[in-house]
Write a protein that holds these residues in place. Structure first.
Motif, PDB file in Angstrom:
ATOM      1  N   THR A 214       0.827  -1.234   0.107  1.00 58.09           N
ATOM      2  CA  THR A 214      -0.041   0.058  -0.096  1.00 58.09           C
ATOM      3  C   THR A 214       0.976   1.303  -0.079  1.00 58.09           C
ATOM      4  OG1 THR A 214      -1.716  -1.063   1.273  1.00 58.09           O
ATOM      5  CG2 THR A 214      -1.782   1.116   1.377  1.00 58.09           C
ATOM      6  N   PRO A 215       0.681   2.017  -1.155  1.00 60.28           N
ATOM      7  CA  PRO A 215       1.595   3.273  -1.078  1.00 60.28           C
ATOM      8  C   PRO A 215       1.296   4.406   0.232  1.00 60.28           C
ATOM      9  CG  PRO A 215      -0.021   3.211  -2.860  1.00 60.28           C
ATOM     10  CD  PRO A 215       0.066   2.003  -2.117  1.00 60.28           C
ATOM     11  N   ALA A 216       2.025   4.914   0.451  1.00 54.68           N
ATOM     12  CA  ALA A 216       2.057   5.870   1.579  1.00 54.68           C
ATOM     13  C   ALA A 216       0.703   6.910   1.193  1.00 54.68           C
ATOM     14  CB  ALA A 216       3.101   6.759   1.890  1.00 54.68           C
ATOM     15  N   GLY A 217      -0.156   7.398   2.117  1.00 55.11           N
ATOM     16  CA  GLY A 217      -1.202   8.066   1.972  1.00 55.11           C
ATOM     17  C   GLY A 217      -2.208   7.348   1.388  1.00 55.11           C
ATOM     18  N   ALA A 218      -2.299   6.203   1.144  1.00 52.26           N
ATOM     19  CA  ALA A 218      -3.514   5.482   0.481  1.00 52.26           C
ATOM     20  C   ALA A 218      -4.280   4.450   1.379  1.00 52.26           C
ATOM     21  CB  ALA A 218      -2.839   4.857  -0.691  1.00 52.26           C
ATOM     22  N   ARG A 219      -5.388   4.366   1.111  1.00 51.89           N
ATOM     23  CA  ARG A 219      -6.206   3.285   1.654  1.00 51.89           C
ATOM     24  C   ARG A 219      -6.380   2.099   0.582  1.00 51.89           C
ATOM     25  NH1 ARG A 219     -10.082   6.007   6.113  1.00 51.89           N
ATOM     26  NH2 ARG A 219      -8.837   8.026   6.240  1.00 51.89           N
ATOM     27  N   GLN A 220      -6.682   0.934   1.042  1.00 51.77           N
ATOM     28  CA  GLN A 220      -7.056   0.086   0.194  1.00 51.77           C
ATOM     29  C   GLN A 220      -7.652  -1.366   1.106  1.00 51.77           C
ATOM     30  OE1 GLN A 220      -4.180  -2.005  -2.390  1.00 51.77           O
ATOM     31  NE2 GLN A 220      -2.759  -2.282  -0.756  1.00 51.77           N
ATOM     32  N   SER A 221      -8.531  -1.953   0.260  1.00 50.82           N
ATOM     33  CA  SER A 221      -9.150  -3.063   1.004  1.00 50.82           C
ATOM     34  C   SER A 221      -8.960  -4.224  -0.178  1.00 50.82           C
ATOM     35  CB  SER A 221     -10.587  -3.211   1.090  1.00 50.82           C
ATOM     36  OG  SER A 221     -10.954  -2.055   1.856  1.00 50.82           O
ATOM     37  N   VAL A 222      -8.117  -5.520   0.536  1.00 52.36           N
ATOM     38  CA  VAL A 222      -8.065  -6.639  -0.607  1.00 52.36           C
ATOM     39  C   VAL A 222      -8.754  -7.828   0.038  1.00 52.36           C
ATOM     40  CG1 VAL A 222      -5.832  -7.729  -1.035  1.00 52.36           C
ATOM     41  CG2 VAL A 222      -5.833  -5.348  -0.788  1.00 52.36           C
ATOM     42  N   GLY A 223      -9.245  -8.550  -0.776  1.00 55.09           N
ATOM     43  CA  GLY A 223      -9.654  -9.999  -0.308  1.00 55.09           C
ATOM     44  C   GLY A 223      -8.845 -11.059  -0.186  1.00 55.09           C
ATOM     45  N   LEU A 224      -9.080 -11.704   0.576  1.00 51.70           N
ATOM     46  CA  LEU A 224      -8.237 -13.164   0.909  1.00 51.70           C
ATOM     47  C   LEU A 224      -8.866 -14.147  -0.078  1.00 51.70           C
ATOM     48  CD1 LEU A 224      -7.558 -12.846   4.617  1.00 51.70           C
ATOM     49  CD2 LEU A 224      -5.762 -12.349   2.762  1.00 51.70           C
ATOM     50  N   THR A 225      -8.210 -15.043  -0.819  1.00 52.95           N
ATOM     51  CA  THR A 225      -8.659 -15.816  -1.904  1.00 52.95           C
ATOM     52  C   THR A 225      -9.007 -17.203  -0.865  1.00 52.95           C
ATOM     53  OG1 THR A 225      -6.414 -16.908  -2.217  1.00 52.95           O
ATOM     54  CG2 THR A 225      -7.295 -15.249  -3.666  1.00 52.95           C
ATOM     55  N   ASP A 226      -8.494 -17.690   0.018  1.00 49.62           N
ATOM     56  CA  ASP A 226      -8.997 -18.834   0.692  1.00 49.62           C
ATOM     57  C   ASP A 226      -9.820 -18.418   1.797  1.00 49.62           C
ATOM     58  OD1 ASP A 226      -7.269 -20.115  -1.319  1.00 49.62           O
ATOM     59  OD2 ASP A 226      -5.561 -20.129   0.276  1.00 49.62           O
ATOM     60  N   ASN A 227      -9.865 -17.481   2.238  1.00 47.40           N
ATOM     61  CA  ASN A 227     -10.982 -17.262   3.204  1.00 47.40           C
ATOM     62  C   ASN A 227     -11.854 -15.939   2.989  1.00 47.40           C
ATOM     63  OD1 ASN A 227      -9.302 -18.714   5.203  1.00 47.40           O
ATOM     64  ND2 ASN A 227      -7.810 -17.128   5.122  1.00 47.40           N
ATOM     65  N   PRO A 228     -13.009 -16.021   3.587  1.00 41.99           N
ATOM     66  CA  PRO A 228     -14.149 -15.079   3.450  1.00 41.99           C
ATOM     67  C   PRO A 228     -13.736 -13.803   4.166  1.00 41.99           C
ATOM     68  CG  PRO A 228     -14.876 -16.566   5.151  1.00 41.99           C
ATOM     69  CD  PRO A 228     -13.689 -16.955   4.866  1.00 41.99           C
ATOM     70  N   PHE A 229     -12.625 -13.256   4.200  1.00 42.96           N
ATOM     71  CA  PHE A 229     -12.267 -12.231   4.880  1.00 42.96           C
ATOM     72  C   PHE A 229     -11.635 -11.063   3.925  1.00 42.96           C
ATOM     73  CE2 PHE A 229     -11.595 -15.614   8.002  1.00 42.96           C
ATOM     74  CZ  PHE A 229     -12.724 -15.303   8.868  1.00 42.96           C
ATOM     75  N   LEU A 230     -11.762  -9.965   4.379  1.00 46.56           N
ATOM     76  CA  LEU A 230     -11.059  -8.782   3.660  1.00 46.56           C
ATOM     77  C   LEU A 230     -10.021  -7.933   4.531  1.00 46.56           C
ATOM     78  CD1 LEU A 230     -13.921  -6.500   2.092  1.00 46.56           C
ATOM     79  CD2 LEU A 230     -12.213  -7.983   0.865  1.00 46.56           C
ATOM     80  N   VAL A 231      -8.976  -7.473   4.073  1.00 41.76           N
ATOM     81  CA  VAL A 231      -7.742  -7.099   4.625  1.00 41.76           C
ATOM     82  C   VAL A 231      -7.852  -5.390   4.444  1.00 41.76           C
ATOM     83  CG1 VAL A 231      -5.283  -6.779   4.861  1.00 41.76           C
ATOM     84  CG2 VAL A 231      -6.215  -9.080   4.524  1.00 41.76           C
ATOM     85  N   HIS A 232      -8.131  -4.635   5.311  1.00 41.06           N
ATOM     86  CA  HIS A 232      -8.124  -3.150   5.241  1.00 41.06           C
ATOM     87  C   HIS A 232      -6.947  -2.502   5.818  1.00 41.06           C
ATOM     88  CE1 HIS A 232     -12.349  -3.689   4.402  1.00 41.06           C
ATOM     89  NE2 HIS A 232     -12.551  -4.523   5.343  1.00 41.06           N
ATOM     90  N   CYS A 233      -6.410  -1.558   4.733  1.00 43.44           N
ATOM     91  CA  CYS A 233      -5.256  -0.946   5.256  1.00 43.44           C
ATOM     92  C   CYS A 233      -5.114   0.498   5.136  1.00 43.44           C
ATOM     93  CB  CYS A 233      -3.909  -1.658   4.564  1.00 43.44           C
ATOM     94  SG  CYS A 233      -2.469  -0.918   4.828  1.00 43.44           S
ATOM     95  N   TYR A 234      -4.474   1.230   5.814  1.00 49.41           N
ATOM     96  CA  TYR A 234      -4.254   2.673   5.638  1.00 49.41           C
ATOM     97  C   TYR A 234      -2.888   3.022   6.150  1.00 49.41           C
ATOM     98  CZ  TYR A 234      -4.605   7.922   6.447  1.00 49.41           C
ATOM     99  OH  TYR A 234      -4.081   9.337   6.311  1.00 49.41           O
ATOM    100  N   VAL A 235      -2.051   3.601   5.137  1.00 50.61           N
ATOM    101  CA  VAL A 235      -0.422   3.978   5.525  1.00 50.61           C
ATOM    102  C   VAL A 235      -0.601   5.549   5.344  1.00 50.61           C
ATOM    103  CG1 VAL A 235       1.839   4.106   4.668  1.00 50.61           C
ATOM    104  CG2 VAL A 235       0.180   1.803   4.428  1.00 50.61           C
ATOM    105  N   ARG A 236      -0.146   6.324   6.597  1.00 49.79           N
ATOM    106  CA  ARG A 236      -0.082   7.574   6.660  1.00 49.79           C
ATOM    107  C   ARG A 236       1.062   7.993   5.906  1.00 49.79           C
ATOM    108  NH1 ARG A 236      -1.738   9.725  12.579  1.00 49.79           N
ATOM    109  NH2 ARG A 236       0.594   9.591  12.748  1.00 49.79           N
ATOM    110  N   HIS A 237       1.199   9.438   5.808  1.00 50.86           N
ATOM    111  CA  HIS A 237       2.316   9.883   5.109  1.00 50.86           C
ATOM    112  C   HIS A 237       3.525   9.728   6.097  1.00 50.86           C
ATOM    113  CE1 HIS A 237       0.731  11.244   1.480  1.00 50.86           C
ATOM    114  NE2 HIS A 237      -0.310  11.653   2.001  1.00 50.86           N
TER     115      HIS A 237
END
Length: 126
Positions: A54-77
């Protein structure tokens, strides 16, 4: 029922280096006792990988292929980042509010000391 599995705070070191784990907490009580270690290891790998990409200053949500979960990430500057693993049904707006609150609380508690940490911290936060 929506579940929140893991919250981890990292010191982001750029997309070429592994982020440093500063704090983390998880609730894997819904998993079998014999598989919790494997699930925890898989989630730690997923959170570290998503944080690193995840680049600095960005937010993203990524799905896990083998599990019914999402990974949510925020990296500040300033390179402080937080990653949350939750069910796909969990509202992303609520999770990103939780991420912001976690980062602010962590920053208030440690007041810049986290910037000098270069090794993963394994203890649970207080």
């Amino acid at each position: 029922m929506v579940r929140l599995l893991m919250i981890t705070v990292y010191n982001w070191k750029g997309q070429e280096a592994k982020p440093v784990r500063l704090a983390g907490v998880s609730d894997l009580s819904n998993f079998n006792v014999f598989t919790r270690g494997t699930v925890a290891e898989h989630l730690r790998f997923a959170t570290r990988t998503v944080c690193q990409r995840t680049p600095a200053g960005a937010r993203q949500s990524v799905g896990l292929t083998d599990n019914p979960f999402l990974v949510h990430c925020y990296v500040r500057h300033d390179n402080l980042s937080c990653v949350v693993v939750a069910d796909k049904e969990y509202p992303s707006r609520v999770l990103f509010s939780l991420i912001n609150k976690t980062i602010l609380d962590f920053e208030t508690t440690y007041q810049g000391k986290w910037q000098s940490m270069n090794e993963d911290q394994t203890s649970e936060p207080e």
